[in-house]
Design an enzyme around this catalytic site. Sequence first.
Site, PDB file in Angstrom:
ATOM      1  N   HIS A  72      53.115 -17.995  34.436  1.00 35.20           N
ATOM      2  CA  HIS A  72      51.682 -18.251  34.473  1.00 35.20           C
ATOM      3  C   HIS A  72      50.955 -16.858  33.754  1.00 35.20           C
ATOM      4  O   HIS A  72      51.284 -15.825  34.312  1.00 35.20           O
ATOM      5  CB  HIS A  72      51.184 -18.685  35.735  1.00 35.20           C
ATOM      6  N   TYR A 201      40.825 -20.403  41.912  1.00 33.38           N
ATOM      7  CA  TYR A 201      40.364 -19.898  43.157  1.00 33.38           C
ATOM      8  C   TYR A 201      38.740 -20.272  43.188  1.00 33.38           C
ATOM      9  O   TYR A 201      38.267 -19.586  42.080  1.00 33.38           O
ATOM     10  CB  TYR A 201      40.628 -18.506  43.313  1.00 33.38           C
ATOM     11  N   PRO A 293      46.202 -14.960  52.866  1.00 37.65           N
ATOM     12  CA  PRO A 293      46.770 -15.535  51.780  1.00 37.65           C
ATOM     13  C   PRO A 293      45.899 -15.545  50.370  1.00 37.65           C
ATOM     14  O   PRO A 293      46.564 -15.693  49.647  1.00 37.65           O
ATOM     15  CB  PRO A 293      47.101 -17.181  52.282  1.00 37.65           C
ATOM     16  N   LYS A 297      49.739 -12.029  48.613  1.00 34.04           N
ATOM     17  CA  LYS A 297      50.605 -10.879  48.615  1.00 34.04           C
ATOM     18  C   LYS A 297      51.612 -10.790  49.600  1.00 34.04           C
ATOM     19  O   LYS A 297      52.443 -10.065  49.755  1.00 34.04           O
ATOM     20  CB  LYS A 297      49.563  -9.796  48.655  1.00 34.04           C
ATOM     21  N   TYR A 385      46.586  -8.601  40.778  1.00 31.77           N
ATOM     22  CA  TYR A 385      47.216  -9.919  40.959  1.00 31.77           C
ATOM     23  C   TYR A 385      48.651 -10.243  40.402  1.00 31.77           C
ATOM     24  O   TYR A 385      49.471 -10.578  41.131  1.00 31.77           O
ATOM     25  CB  TYR A 385      46.534 -10.896  40.152  1.00 31.77           C
TER      26      TYR A 385
HETATM   27  C1  PHB Z   1      50.343 -21.203  47.358  1.00 26.10           C
HETATM   28  O1  PHB Z   1      50.797 -21.836  46.240  1.00 26.10           O
HETATM   29  O2  PHB Z   1      50.743 -21.713  48.484  1.00 26.10           O
HETATM   30  C2  PHB Z   1      49.453 -20.085  47.286  1.00 26.10           C
HETATM   31  C3  PHB Z   1      49.175 -19.726  46.130  1.00 26.10           C
HETATM   32  C4  PHB Z   1      48.149 -18.728  45.981  1.00 26.10           C
HETATM   33  C5  PHB Z   1      47.509 -17.961  47.069  1.00 26.10           C
HETATM   34  C6  PHB Z   1      48.105 -18.641  48.300  1.00 26.10           C
HETATM   35  C7  PHB Z   1      48.593 -19.650  48.293  1.00 26.10           C
HETATM   36  O3  PHB Z   1      46.937 -16.913  46.898  1.00 26.10           O
END
Ligand code: PHB
Length: 394
Positions: A72, A201, A293, A297, A385
């Site tokens: 990505h 997000y 989450p 990280k 990120y």
């Molecule tokens: C996930 O795909 O479970 C996931 C992806 C990004 C995050 C947290 C969880 O920041």
Amino acid sequence: MNTQVAIIGAGPSGLLLGQLLHNAGIKTVILERQTPEYVLGRIRAGILENGTVELLREAGVSRRMDAEGLIHHGVEFLFSGQRIPVPLSELTHGKSVMVYGQTEVTRDLMEARQSSGAPTIYGVEQVQLHSLKSDKPSVTFMHNGEQCKIECDFVAGCDGFHGVSRQSIPREILREYESVWPFGWLGLLSDTPPVNPELIYAHHERGFVLCSQRSLTRSRYYLQVPLTDKVEQWTDERFWNELKCRLPDELGQKLVTGHSLEKSIAPLRSYVVEPMQYGRMFLVGDAAHIVPPTGAKGLNLAVSDVNYLWRILRQYYHNGRTDLLSQYSQLALNRVWKGERFSWFMTHLLHDFQSKSAFDKKMQEADRQYYLGSRAGLTTIAENYVGLPYETVE
Ligand code: PHB
Ligand code: APR
């Protein structure tokens, strides 16, 4: 039984450390409390930083990840219905992240461990660590009703937040830093195509939303929920309706719903323990730190610890370097705290906080406008990120 490094825990930290050490000709035994099936049943995040991908390649466990993982080059934010793309690669000189589930990483590592012939003992009980301050530590445990003992040079505590390793350090030596967040994440996994090519997000007044994915046909979505909610209160239908409600129409219309393969609520915690070593025992991954989450990280910080520890141990065994051993904790913590900071920042930026004062809510809004409204702000987000660089061990 004798070995060089006794590894407690066969999660991603223990397995990756074991693989790198084994490849370098260093003997290890891994002790795991659960069964392999239980370990693989845990659903965790699925975003691999650049450095994580490289270390998995260095460990020789990347064949399936390189074939199936999705690179990505960007990620999206969404505030007040406005979509803000973050072009990760453009902002970080070509770096990217990979979508490849932690469960798959663990599966690949388990298979590699098995074909290497190096021992992993599953189903151990009553693990106890001894003489950690001496040159000859040992580990005792029960297995199939028998008392067993391993003598070793080092112990790697890769046994997660509830493990025995951290608890084996005298309390007066440890300093714990903790912040518990006033909400949880309700996650749903389904065999439906992701609503958007990039992860989203999203902040919404009803609460945060994350639209993530595992593959082109498998999606992972999360909703911010009160800590008092129980997963039984969330039927699939209620989940999809709430998700739709928190997304703008253009995305809501594209959302493909389906029955859930997994649904669970996870609390959010920020936690670090210092130091990350005691004599000849080193803490690695969740045993020493937990992040919320937001930003994915958790696994990446565990891999970061492994990166430092295995290089230090290789220098010890191959070149007789004893001086590096005492540097592990500080090297690991320097990067851990930056990961904690980013996870904390992202969590603050994106969630709805009922408890925030009117002033703090204005600060949150100003942070959003600043970070997402300038190239400098977006670059800060992007470089964290994709993952900050590791320090060299020399
Ligand atoms: C996930 O795909 O479970 C996931 C992806 C990004 C995050 C947290 C969880 O920041
Ligand atoms: N004896 C033996 N094994 C133990 C013990 C014990 N006393 N206590 C715990 N374990 C095992 C657990 O059963 C688990 O399989 O240690 C393992 C620790 O694995 P994880 O919790 O996955 O921790 P880690 O390998 O550091 O992985 C970090 O996992 O929790 C996520 O967000 C985190 O993604 C990050 C990653």
